[in-house]
Design an enzyme around this catalytic site. Structure first.
Site, PDB file in Angstrom:
ATOM      1  N   ARG A 265     -93.096   4.647 -37.797  1.00  0.00           N
ATOM      2  CA  ARG A 265     -92.529   3.297 -37.870  1.00  0.00           C
ATOM      3  C   ARG A 265     -93.519   2.437 -38.634  1.00  0.00           C
ATOM      4  O   ARG A 265     -94.571   2.098 -38.100  1.00  0.00           O
ATOM      5  CB  ARG A 265     -92.310   2.776 -36.441  1.00  0.00           C
ATOM      6  CG  ARG A 265     -91.380   1.571 -36.348  1.00  0.00           C
ATOM      7  CD  ARG A 265     -91.510   0.910 -34.995  1.00  0.00           C
ATOM      8  NE  ARG A 265     -92.812   0.269 -34.861  1.00  0.00           N
ATOM      9  CZ  ARG A 265     -93.416  -0.010 -33.697  1.00  0.00           C
ATOM     10  NH1 ARG A 265     -92.841   0.306 -32.552  1.00  0.00           N
ATOM     11  NH2 ARG A 265     -94.596  -0.592 -33.674  1.00  0.00           N
ATOM     12  N   HIS A 269     -92.298  -3.245 -34.047  1.00  0.00           N
ATOM     13  CA  HIS A 269     -91.086  -2.892 -33.303  1.00  0.00           C
ATOM     14  C   HIS A 269     -89.895  -3.730 -33.788  1.00  0.00           C
ATOM     15  O   HIS A 269     -88.799  -3.223 -33.994  1.00  0.00           O
ATOM     16  CB  HIS A 269     -91.334  -3.117 -31.814  1.00  0.00           C
ATOM     17  CG  HIS A 269     -90.111  -2.948 -30.982  1.00  0.00           C
ATOM     18  ND1 HIS A 269     -89.511  -1.723 -30.784  1.00  0.00           N
ATOM     19  CD2 HIS A 269     -89.350  -3.855 -30.322  1.00  0.00           C
ATOM     20  CE1 HIS A 269     -88.437  -1.884 -30.025  1.00  0.00           C
ATOM     21  NE2 HIS A 269     -88.316  -3.161 -29.742  1.00  0.00           N
ATOM     22  N   TYR A 277    -101.693  -3.130 -32.515  1.00  0.00           N
ATOM     23  CA  TYR A 277    -102.077  -1.943 -31.752  1.00  0.00           C
ATOM     24  C   TYR A 277    -102.039  -0.668 -32.600  1.00  0.00           C
ATOM     25  O   TYR A 277    -102.387   0.412 -32.126  1.00  0.00           O
ATOM     26  CB  TYR A 277    -101.145  -1.780 -30.530  1.00  0.00           C
ATOM     27  CG  TYR A 277     -99.676  -1.890 -30.905  1.00  0.00           C
ATOM     28  CD1 TYR A 277     -98.960  -0.799 -31.363  1.00  0.00           C
ATOM     29  CD2 TYR A 277     -99.021  -3.123 -30.824  1.00  0.00           C
ATOM     30  CE1 TYR A 277     -97.637  -0.912 -31.748  1.00  0.00           C
ATOM     31  CE2 TYR A 277     -97.701  -3.248 -31.202  1.00  0.00           C
ATOM     32  CZ  TYR A 277     -97.004  -2.138 -31.660  1.00  0.00           C
ATOM     33  OH  TYR A 277     -95.692  -2.264 -32.042  1.00  0.00           O
TER      34      TYR A 277
END
Ligand SMILES: Cc1ncc(C[n+]2csc(CCOP(=O)(O)OP(=O)(O)O)c2C)c(N)n1
Ligand SMILES: [Mg+2]
Length: 375
Positions: A265, A269, A277
């Site tokens: 990814r 998100h 992170y």
């Protein structure tokens, strides 16, 4: 109980009997034209999502915005291996599957902006939509409920003796949920014609793989009685071939396959997530494996003018954005339409999948791919 067999629909398919193989392709089922179409769909997906992200930042896309940047090979390659009569459960990183099924870019951008001409007519944003007439089953938000939906559809195909296959995408995060196990177990017990595509993109929101499972979930397929296959999820031709083989297996009555497409990814998100992170070196390593650049390199070797294709796609997306921006908002009086089922049940359509590996008949392409035939 009816046995699922490879019916005449599959046997008569020119894609299976014709001279398809491009000697340079990773899959024997791909022609040179197919390989260009794969790249074109990945470019379209990326350009639409890049444009939509800008529209989001301008406040024109309500809610949040999720994309599949870096994962284009998974949805495009998998959808390309499915026939018009098949069914796809498409999730939040899988725009390429909608595109392969024939959802036009202006409809997608209108969908994101809540316009009346979007797929749901303004009832949701950029995640929960699908045109059932094209064989795209709208996404249920609870993850991974679509695994159970796909398994249920495959059960119906088997009971009716129909030569068609259901496919569902889902993420690595889904593999920790009970629905994952329930769907896999029932599909294995019943040997259902379903393809499970696990999109392993290294994170479920901010949770990395090592905090999700002790054993790679692809290994769980074996204990439910069917194969689990790991494939390079940044290689569109490899994803296509794995899904093609799984579909053949399903049609032959041999049951499900779990395909783990390993990818990354490359964005947060959703648009609000700065992904602090994610270690920068991890991102850099995956950037070097970009699925679009990889397919471009192959096609350049074949003499394809990749720059022209990129320019053509950019222009198409710009025109689509202009069309979507000019589209009206829905009529508020229409808001309750479709909340309750009224009248006759509407069966799902057979889709078009106009550029899939199964739609190589000239008349279908000439009229926009809508042959209406179940092959
Ligand atoms: C049951 C459930 N819990 C939480 C959510 C909220 N949610 C949406 S996407 C997501 C991350 C899922 O991670 P993964 O399955 O790896 O898919 P990815 O987003 O990485 O493609 C979460 C937690 C949800 N939709 N359903
Ligand atoms: Mg994930």
């Amino acid at each position: 109980m009816a046995t699922q067999t490879a019916g005449s629909a599959a046997a008569d398919d020119p894609a299976r009997t014709g001279d398809r193989a491009d000697p340079a392709a990773l899959s024997p089922h791909l022609t040179a034209d197919d390989r260009v179409a794969l790249l074109r769909h990945m470019l379209l997906m990326r350009a639409i999502e890049a444009r939509a992200l800008t529209l989001y930042r301008q406040g024109r896309v309500p809610g949040s915005f999720y994309d599949g940047f870096g994962q284009e090979a998974v949805s495009v390659g998998a959808a390309f291996a499915m026939a018009a009569q098949d069914r796809l459960c498409i999730l939040h990183r899988d725009l390429g599957a909608h595109l392969v099924r024939g959802v036009e870019p202006p409809r997608i951008l209108a969908q994101y902006m809540g316009r009346a001409s979007g797929v749901t007519g303004g009832r949701d944003g950029n995640v929960h939509f699908g045109d059932p007439a094209l064989g795209c089953v709208p996404m249920v938000s609870m993850l991974p409920d679509m695994m159970c939906v796909a398994t249920g559809m495959a059960m119906a195909f088997k009971l009716r003796g129909e030569a068609r296959v259901a496919l569902t995408f889902f993420g690595d995060g889904s593999t920790s949920r009970g629905d994952f196990h329930e769907a896999m177990n029932w599909a294995g017990v019943q040997r259902l014609p379903v393809v499970f595509v696990l999109e392993n993109n290294q994170y479920a929101y901010s949770t990395p793989l090592e905090k999700q499972f002790a054993v790679d979930p692809v290994e769980r397929a074996r204990v439910y009685g069917f194969p689990g296959v790991t494939v390079d999820g940044n290689d569109v031709e490899a994803v296509f071939e794995a899904v093609w083989v799984a579909r053949e297996r399903a049609l032959a009555g041999e049951g499900p396959t779990l395909i783990e497409a390993v990818t990354m990814r490359m964005h947060g998100h959703a648009a609000h997530d700065d992904m602090r992170y994610v270690p920068p070196e991890q991102l850099a390593a995956w950037a070097a494996r970009d699925p679009i650049e990889r397919q471009e390199r192959r096609l350049v070797e074949l003499g394809v003018d990749v720059a022209a294709l990129r320019a053509e796609v950019e222009a198409e997306v710009e025109a689509a954005a202009a069309e979507a921006l000019a589209a009206p908002m829905p009529d508020p009086a229409d808001a309750t339409r479709g909340v309750f089922a009224v009248g006759e049940a509407q069966p799902l359509g057979d889709g078009r999948a106009p550029w899939s590996g199964f739609a190589n008949d000239a008349p279908a392409r000439a009229n926009g791919g809508d042959s209406g035939a179940v092959r």
